[in-house]
Design a protein around this motif. Structure first.
Motif: not given
Length: 99
Positions: A82-99
């Motif tokens: 249930g760490n949805d907020d942390l999952a969101f932050v991680v998803t944003e980091k993954i998106r930035k790393m994959n650019k």
């Protein structure tokens, strides 16, 4: 077993699994040269430092020695707890790393 003992065992198991989730998160951060505490505070800015996270950080390995933690595995584990907020932050980091 009586109900109280069963409840205590369930809580104990959950806490152990939660510690493993935190360690997976911390190791993923180390593997990607990210600060786990910084990401955690981005997700939960109103919380003070997390003692369980500090403990997990101490248990992480240098990225050269650690096994890979797959992005989707981390997101799945965070979601499971249930760490949805942390999952969101991680998803944003993954998106930035994959650019």
């Amino acid at each position: 077993m009586n109900r109280k003992i069963i409840e205590e065992k369930i809580i104990e198991n959950f806490k152990g699994e939660e510690k493993m989730m935190i360690l997976v998160f911390a190791q993923w951060c180390v593997n990607h040269d990210l600060d786990p505490e910084e990401l955690y505070l981005n997700a939960y800015p109103n919380q003070s430092s997390n003692p369980a996270l500090r403990e997990a950080i101490e248990l992480t390995l240098p990225k050269e020695e650690a096994g890979e933690v797959d992005d989707q595995t981390l997101l799945g584990v965070l979601s499971l707890f249930g760490n949805d907020d942390l999952a969101f932050v991680v998803t944003e980091k993954i998106r930035k790393m994959n650019k």
